[in-house]
Write a protein that holds these residues in place. Structure first.
Motif, PDB file in Angstrom:
ATOM      1  N   PRO B 119       0.843  -1.202   0.000  1.00 11.87           N
ATOM      2  CA  PRO B 119       0.000   0.000   0.000  1.00 11.87           C
ATOM      3  C   PRO B 119       0.876   1.249   0.000  1.00 11.87           C
ATOM      4  O   PRO B 119       1.992   1.233   0.524  1.00 11.87           O
ATOM      5  N   ASN B 120       0.338   2.318  -0.591  1.00  5.65           N
ATOM      6  CA  ASN B 120       1.117   3.545  -0.752  1.00  5.65           C
ATOM      7  C   ASN B 120       1.692   4.060   0.564  1.00  5.65           C
ATOM      8  O   ASN B 120       2.859   4.441   0.638  1.00  5.65           O
ATOM      9  N   ALA B 121       0.866   4.067   1.606  1.00  5.47           N
ATOM     10  CA  ALA B 121       1.304   4.667   2.872  1.00  5.47           C
ATOM     11  C   ALA B 121       2.498   3.889   3.430  1.00  5.47           C
ATOM     12  O   ALA B 121       3.499   4.476   3.862  1.00  5.47           O
ATOM     13  N   GLU B 122       2.390   2.571   3.368  1.00  3.57           N
ATOM     14  CA  GLU B 122       3.461   1.733   3.898  1.00  3.57           C
ATOM     15  C   GLU B 122       4.734   1.921   3.078  1.00  3.57           C
ATOM     16  O   GLU B 122       5.844   2.068   3.629  1.00  3.57           O
ATOM     17  N   ALA B 123       4.564   1.958   1.749  1.00  2.76           N
ATOM     18  CA  ALA B 123       5.718   2.130   0.867  1.00  2.76           C
ATOM     19  C   ALA B 123       6.408   3.465   1.143  1.00  2.76           C
ATOM     20  O   ALA B 123       7.634   3.549   1.198  1.00  2.76           O
ATOM     21  N   ARG B 124       5.612   4.504   1.367  1.00  2.00           N
ATOM     22  CA  ARG B 124       6.191   5.828   1.611  1.00  2.00           C
ATOM     23  C   ARG B 124       6.901   5.864   2.963  1.00  2.00           C
ATOM     24  O   ARG B 124       7.917   6.530   3.117  1.00  2.00           O
ATOM     25  N   LYS B 125       6.342   5.145   3.907  1.00  2.00           N
ATOM     26  CA  LYS B 125       6.980   5.104   5.233  1.00  2.00           C
ATOM     27  C   LYS B 125       8.366   4.458   5.100  1.00  2.00           C
ATOM     28  O   LYS B 125       9.365   4.983   5.603  1.00  2.00           O
ATOM     29  N   GLU B 126       8.427   3.352   4.399  1.00  2.23           N
ATOM     30  CA  GLU B 126       9.715   2.679   4.189  1.00  2.23           C
ATOM     31  C   GLU B 126      10.691   3.616   3.487  1.00  2.23           C
ATOM     32  O   GLU B 126      11.879   3.687   3.832  1.00  2.23           O
ATOM     33  N   ALA B 127      10.169   4.328   2.497  1.00  2.00           N
ATOM     34  CA  ALA B 127      11.017   5.247   1.737  1.00  2.00           C
ATOM     35  C   ALA B 127      11.578   6.335   2.651  1.00  2.00           C
ATOM     36  O   ALA B 127      12.766   6.639   2.629  1.00  2.00           O
ATOM     37  N   ARG B 128      10.700   6.890   3.466  1.00  2.00           N
ATOM     38  CA  ARG B 128      11.148   7.983   4.333  1.00  2.00           C
ATOM     39  C   ARG B 128      12.178   7.505   5.361  1.00  2.00           C
ATOM     40  O   ARG B 128      13.157   8.202   5.636  1.00  2.00           O
ATOM     41  N   ASP B 129      11.978   6.306   5.884  1.00  5.27           N
ATOM     42  CA  ASP B 129      12.952   5.756   6.837  1.00  5.27           C
ATOM     43  C   ASP B 129      14.319   5.648   6.174  1.00  5.27           C
ATOM     44  O   ASP B 129      15.345   5.984   6.770  1.00  5.27           O
ATOM     45  N   LEU B 130      14.308   5.198   4.930  1.00  2.00           N
ATOM     46  CA  LEU B 130      15.576   5.029   4.228  1.00  2.00           C
ATOM     47  C   LEU B 130      16.225   6.367   3.901  1.00  2.00           C
ATOM     48  O   LEU B 130      17.443   6.521   4.009  1.00  2.00           O
TER      49      LEU B 130
END
Ligand SMILES: Nc1ncnc2c1ncn2[C@@H]1O[C@H](COP(=O)(O)OP(=O)(O)OP(=O)(O)O)[C@@H](O)[C@H]1O
Ligand SMILES: [Mg+2]
Lengths: 400, 241
Positions: B119-130
C-alpha cells in the motif's frame, strides 16, 4: 500504486494543456461540422413542420416544391378539398430571392400563403410579435432572422410591403428565412412579368392573326388579360382529417388528379436523403479528415513524450515495472489529452455556434458519440508510442 | 558471512559463428552479504555484460548463478518472472541517478515497494525511513531536478535498497562525483551493505575509490581474476594512487 500517467501529466502540465487546447479547437471544429449537418436536417424538418401540411400536391412527376420547380393551377385545390378525408387544402408559392433592405441584401424565401382564414396550411403557425396578414395586399410577416422589424417597408419586385408580424424558425431547406405574403401578392411577385415583357407580349398578340382576329378586338383583350395575371401555385398543401389515413388520401388524390402527391415521410426523404445527401457526404469527408488529423496530432505528441522518456522507461522496466503498467501509463496520457481536448472542443463549439450564419444544432447525442470517437482515436494514436515503449530494452538503463 | 551472490563458470557469447563475440568466457565470483566488492577491467573486458547477466536483463549462454540459496540460472533461467526477480532480489545503482523526473524524492523510492504491491502509505513510510538513514530526508518532498548531484545519488541508493534486496549492482556510481563525494558514496555503500546485509558489486574505473575495496575482481578478456586487498594489486597499477 500511484498513477504514473497522472504524475507525468502534472509534472509537464503546461505543454500537456496547450496541446490539449490545440486538439480541443480541432475537436470543436469537428463538433461544429456535425452541428452544421444537424442544423440542415433540422431546417428541413422545420420547413416541413411549419408548413402544417400532411400531404404535398405538386406538378406531376416533379420533386417539388422545395427540391424542384413545380407549377400547378391554383384551381387544383378545389376538387381536392372536396375529397373524402381531406380537411383543408391551400395553394402556396415559394420563391427564393434577394431583397434590398437598409442598404443590405437579404436572401429570403418569399412564401405566398392563403391568408384569408387562419389555420390554412402554409401560414406561419405562430407569431412572436405583431399580427397576421389581414389585408389581401401589401402586408407581410417575416422571420426574425431576416432582420426586418414590424413597420418596416420592404420591396419585393415592383411592390412594397409592410411588415406586420414576426415569426421564428421559419426557414427554407437552405436555411434562408421566410417572408410571408398573401397568395395573390406572392403570385404577382413570382409569375408577373416586368413592364417591358408585357409590352412585348402585347405587341406579339396584336400581330398574331390567331390571337387578334381582324374585326374582333375583344379576343386580343381577353388574351392579354389571361396572360397578365397568374393563377399558378407551386404546390397545394393538404391536411387530412384526424380520422383519415394520409397514405390512403394521397392515393385517392393521385387516382383522380393528374398530379404527384407526397406524404410527410416521402417529403422528408426528398429533402433529407436527396437534397442534403451531398452536403452530408461533404461534411462526412471533413469529419474523416479531421479525425485523421486529430489522430495524427495525438499520436505525434504522445510519441514524442514517450521518446523523451525512453531512459526513464528503461529504468522503470529494469526495476521491475510491468509492461502493462507502462502501456497503461501511455494510454492514460493519451486519454487525458483526449479528455482535455473534448472539454475544450465542446466549450468552443457551444461558444461559437451562434456566430455561424446558418443554424448549428449541437445534439447531446452527437457530443456523446464525439466523446467516444475522441477516446477511441486517442487510444489508437497511443499504440505507436506504446509499441516504442515496449520495445525499450531494460538493459539500456545499464548502458555499455 | 552468509553468501549473497555466487556465479560459477558464467559464459556469455554475443552472436554466433564467425561474428560471435565471447564477452564472458567463464566468470567465477562470490560476494557475501554485507560485503562490497569492486569489479574492474579495461574497456571491452565484459564488465557491463556481466552486470547485465547478474541483473537478469540479458540471458547468459551457460554457467550457474545463485542468490542466497536460490538458483537463478543453471544453463537456463530457473525463475519464471525475471521482472519480479529484479524487483525483489536486485537493486540497481547507475552512473547517473536516473531518478524518475515526474515523481518526488519519496515516491521515487516508494515506487519499488508499490510495484511489489505494498500500500502507498506503507511504501512511503519505508522510503522515508531510508531517506532518513541516507541523510536526505529533508529533501523528501523535492523533485529530482531540485537536488544536487550527491543528493540525487543518495536517493538512487535509497531506491536500490528499499526492497531490501540481497544483491545490489552498482555501475560506475561515483563517476560524476569529485573524490570527497566519491569516497563518501563508497563509505555509504559499505555502511548500507552491513546494515541491510546486502552483497554489493561496484563496477568502476574510478581510480579514487579502487583502493578502498577490500576485495576486487579484475576482469580481462572475459575471465575474472580475484585480487586481494586493493593495496596489493599487481604491476598494472590500477590500484595505485
Ligand atoms: N549487444 C552486444 N552484441 C555484441 N557484442 C557486444 C554486445 N555488447 C557488448 N558486446 C561486446 O562484448 C564485449 C564486452 O563488452 P562490455 O560492454 O561488457 O565491456 P565493458 O567491460 O563494459 O567495457 P567498458 O568499460 O568500455 O564499458 C565487447 O567486445 C563488446 O564489443
Ligand atoms: Mg561498460
Amino acid at each position: 500504486m500511484i498513477s504514473l500517467a497522472g504524475r507525468d501529466i502534472l509534472h509537464g502540465w503546461g505543454k500537456f494543456v496547450l496541446t490539449g487546447v490545440g486538439l480541443g479547437l480541432l475537436i470543436g471544429v469537428t463538433l461544429s461540422m456535425a452541428g452544421v449537418y444537424r442544423g440542415m436536417i433540422d431546417d428541413a424538418q422545420a420547413l416541413l413542420d411549419n408548413s402544417g401540411a400532411d400531404l404535398w400536391v405538386v406538378q406531376k412527376d416533379t420533386l417539388g416544391p422545395y427540391a424542384e420547380p413545380s407549377s400547378l393551377n391554383e384551381d387544383t385545390e378545389r376538387p381536392i378539398r372536396a375529397m373524402a378525408g381531406v380537411d383543408r387544402a391551400a395553394g402556396v408559392t415559394y420563391l427564393t430571392m434577394q431583397i434590398a433592405h437598409r442598404g443590405k441584401d437579404v436572401r429570403v424565401m418569399v412564401v405566398g400563403a392563403e391568408v384569408t382564414q387562419p389555420g390554412e396550411p402554409g401560414q406561419p403557425p405562430y407569431l412572436m410579435a405583431g399580427r397576421r396578414i389581414v389585408q389581401g395586399h401589401y402586408e407581410a410577416v417575416a422571420d426574425v432572422k431576416t432582420g426586418f422589424a414590424i413597420g418596416d417597408q420592404v420591396k419585393v419586385r415592383r411592390n412594397t410591403y409592410r411588415i406586420v408580424g414576426l415569426t421564428s424558425r421559419m426557414v427554407s431547406s437552405g436555411g434562408d428565412p421566410m417572408l410571408f405574403l398573401s397568395l395573390k401578392d406572392a403570385q404577382e411577385a413570382q409569375f408577373e412579368k416586368d413592364a417591358d415583357a408585357i409590352v412585348r407580349q402585347r405587341a406579339r398578340t396584336a400581330s398574331s392573326p390567331a390571337l387578334n382576329p381582324p374585326g374582333n378586338p375583344a379576343v386580343a383583350e381577353a388574351v392579354n388579360a389571361a396572360q397578365a395575371s397568374s393563377t399558378n401555385v407551386n404546390a397545394v398543401l393538404v391536411t387530412v382529417a384526424p380520422s383519415a389515413d394520409a397514405d390512403a388520401v394521397a392515393a385517392a388524390i393521385r387516382r383522380w388528379q393528374r398530379v404527384t402527391v407526397y406524404t410527410r415521410a416521402q417529403m422528408e426523404e426528398i429533402l433529407v436523403d436527396k437534397m442534403i445527401a451531398n452536403s452530408a457526404r461533404q461534411i462526412g469527408m471533413f469529419l474523416v479528415i479531421l479525425a485523421i488529423v486529430s489522430a495524427a496530432i495525438v499520436a505525434f505528441i504522445i510519441y514524442t513524450m514517450t521518446i523523451g522518456k525512453i531512459r526513464e522507461i528503461a529504468v522503470l522496466k529494469l526495476i521491475g515495472t510491468r509492461n502493462r503498467t507502462i502501456a497503461g501509463m501511455i494510454l492514460q496520457q493519451a486519454l487525458g489529452l483526449g479528455l482535455i481536448g473534448f472539454a475544450v472542443g465542446k466549450i468552443a463549439a457551444t461558444f461559437w455556434a451562434p456566430f455561424f450564419p446558418k443554424y448549428v444544432l449541437l445534439l447531446p447525442a452527437d457530443s456523446v458519440r464525439g466523446f467516444f470517437a475522441v477516446m477511441a482515436i486517442c487510444a489508437l494514436a497511443s499504440l505507436l508510442a506504446i509499441h516504442a515503449a515496449l520495445k525499450v530494452d531494460p538493459a539500456e538503463a545499464i548502458g555499455g | 558471512m552468509a553468501e549473497g551472490i555466487r556465479i560459477e563458470n558464467l559464459v556469455k557469447t554475443y552472436g554466433q559463428g564467425d561474428t560471435a563475440v565471447h564477452a564472458l568466457r567463464g566468470v567465477n565470483m562470490s560476494v557475501a552479504k554485507g560485503e562490497v566488492v569492486g569489479l574492474i577491467g579495461p574497456s571491452g573486458s565484459g564488465k557491463s555484460t556481466l552486470l547485465k547477466c547478474l541483473g537478469a536483463v540479458i540471458e547468459p549462454t551457460s554457467g550457474r548463478m545463485t542468490i542466497g540459496d536460490r538458483v537463478i540460472y543453471d544453463d537456463g533461467w530457473k525463475v519464471g518472472d525475471l521482472r519480479a526477480l529484479r524487483r525483489d532480489l536486485i537493486g540497481f545503482i547507475f552512473q547517473a541517478p536516473y531518478l524518475i523526473p515526474f515523481l518526488d524524492v519519496t515516491d521515487n523510492v516508494a515506487l519499488l515497494p508499490m510495484l511489489a504491491g505494498k500500500p502507498n502509505a506503507e511504501a512511503r513510510k519505508e522510503a522515508r525511513d531510508l531517506l532518513e538513514a541516507l541523510d536526505v530526508a529533508h529533501r523528501a518532498a523535492a523533485m529530482p531536478s531540485q537536488l544536487s548531484g550527491g543528493e540525487q545519488q543518495r536517493v538512487a541508493i535509497a531506491r536500490a535498497l528499499v526492497n531490501r534486496p540481497p544483491v545490489i549492482l552498482a555501475d560506475e556510481p561515483t563517476a560524476p562525483l569529485d573524490s570527497v563525494r566519491a569516497l563518501a558514496v563508497v563509505d555509504l555503500l559499505n555502511t548500507m551493505a552491513r546494515q541491510f546485509e546486502t552483497a554489493i558489486i561496484v563496477v568502476t574505473h574510478d581510480e579514487k575509490i579502487i583502493p578502498t575495496f577490500r576485495r576486487l575482481y579484475n576482469i580481462r578478456d572475459g575471465v575474472t581474476v580475484e585480487e586481494g586487498p586493493a593495496g596489493s594489486l599487481g604491476s598494472d597499477g590500477a590500484g595505485k594512487s
